[in-house]
Design an enzyme around this catalytic site. Structure first.
Site, PDB file in Angstrom:
ATOM      1  N   GLU A 185       0.820  -1.207   0.000  1.00 53.27           N
ATOM      2  CA  GLU A 185       0.000   0.000   0.000  1.00 53.27           C
ATOM      3  C   GLU A 185       0.859   1.264   0.000  1.00 53.27           C
ATOM      4  O   GLU A 185       1.481   1.600   1.015  1.00 53.27           O
ATOM      5  CB  GLU A 185      -0.922   0.028   1.214  1.00 53.27           C
ATOM      6  CG  GLU A 185      -1.858   1.228   1.195  1.00 53.27           C
ATOM      7  CD  GLU A 185      -2.828   1.252   2.350  1.00 53.27           C
ATOM      8  OE1 GLU A 185      -3.786   2.052   2.287  1.00 53.27           O
ATOM      9  OE2 GLU A 185      -2.647   0.487   3.317  1.00 53.27           O
ATOM     10  N   GLU A 280     -11.945   2.019   4.054  1.00 53.60           N
ATOM     11  CA  GLU A 280     -10.960   2.443   5.051  1.00 53.60           C
ATOM     12  C   GLU A 280     -11.045   3.956   5.258  1.00 53.60           C
ATOM     13  O   GLU A 280     -10.171   4.712   4.841  1.00 53.60           O
ATOM     14  CB  GLU A 280      -9.550   2.020   4.648  1.00 53.60           C
ATOM     15  CG  GLU A 280      -8.604   2.088   5.841  1.00 53.60           C
ATOM     16  CD  GLU A 280      -7.178   1.716   5.495  1.00 53.60           C
ATOM     17  OE1 GLU A 280      -6.529   1.067   6.326  1.00 53.60           O
ATOM     18  OE2 GLU A 280      -6.706   2.090   4.412  1.00 53.60           O
TER      19      GLU A 280
END
Length: 305
Positions: A185, A280
């Site tokens: 990520e 998220e």
């Protein structure tokens, strides 16, 4: 992140009714789960709906399912007890839900950096990967988030990149036999982070050359770091295994910022994406009303067909 069983009377219909006063649920019609399902597979996290479902993890999962969500995301899974991991896994199976990402977290991953090449950091990463395999089995997880850590100012960027690639190869060797994919990520939280751009992550995945090393494309972070979302998604598409959501600025639900999520989701769907889109982000509003507004926001941007 949560939800309670009063929800039986609160199941969302295929279209949420907005009243002229701006109430997000207004007069919500009863609907079965098939009618409530979203086009894409959005994954809430624990605590996101606790105003409706309370603190119990199972109640939270039941609320998510009743609202049409088909997956869960739980970054903190490794920190949960084995008992809770088993409860989560059992409930997901009973509800027909998938497990999204959890974080391969061996401490403060941002500061314990794989860029350094230090053996103690690599050993910690390898050991955490092994623990992650066991946790993944309990919840039937297929993806786990990896953050390589901070930029190391004392080393040239090429050396740092090589150190990260070699460490990730070690992780891939552990994950491959179990069908578990570590998704890298790139983040925007601080410029001190080594991994910040999609093209950089793409190049690293190509170098690791493993089905267990792919990209987690977080739309919120990539809007902040590089923009040009659709073209960059296309450029990296063959290495993207997982997507996360959050509007910018604010990192809240779609519709609270500048990103045209209706177009982005339509594009992702047109590409044939069948994976999970992790929610998220936080809730823009507090309490039950904020939770209802969040669900309504997803209903709105999911209407691309």
């Amino acid at each position: 992140m949560e939800r309670r069983s009063f929800i039986k009377n609160l199941s969302l219909g295929s279209a949420l009714a907005f009243t002229t006063t701006g109430s997000t649920f207004g007069k919500v019609k009863m609907a079965n789960k098939a009618q409530a399902r979203f086009n894409l597979d959005y994954a809430p996290h624990f605590g996101m709906f606790k105003g409706h479902s309370g603190e119990d993890l199972v109640d939270q999962l039941k609320f998510m399912a009743d609202q049409g969500f088909r997956s869960l995301e739980d970054n903190g899974l490794l920190g949960r007890s084995v008992e809770d991991q088993n409860r989560i896994g059992k409930t997901l199976e009973q509800l027909g839900m998938r497990m999204g990402v959890f974080v391969v977290d061996g401490g403060d991953n941002w500061k314990i950096s794989l860029t350094t090449g230090k053996i103690e950091f690599i050993d910690n990463f390898v050991n955490t990967c092994k623990r992650s395999v066991e946790a993944a089995k309990r919840v039937n997880a297929k993806w786990a988030t990896v953050v390589p850590g901070f930029f190391e100012r004392r080393l040239p960027i090429g050396i740092q990149t090589s150190n990260v690639i070699e460490a990730l190869k070690r992780g891939a060797e552990i994950f491959e036999p179990h069908g578990l994919v570590m998704v890298l990520e790139p983040l925007s939280d601080t410029p001190e982070l080594f991994l910040r751009h999609s093209d950089q992550t793409y190049a690293i995945c190509k170098a690791v050359d493993s089905p267990s090393c792919k990209i987690l494309y977080d739309i919120y972070h990539m809007q902040r770091n590089e923009g040009n979302l659709i073209l960059n998604i296309d450029a990296c598409w063959d290495e993207i295994a997982y997507i996360q959501i959050g509007d910018n600025p604010g990192r809240k639900e779609p519709g609270t910022g500048e990103i045209n999520y209706l177009n982005v989701f339509k594009h992702i769907d047109n590409k044939g994406y069948k994976g999970i889109l992790g929610m998220e982000h936080g809730n823009a509003g507090p309490g039950k009303q904020g939770e209802e507004a969040l669900i309504a926001a997803y209903r709105k941007v999911d209407q691309f067909k």
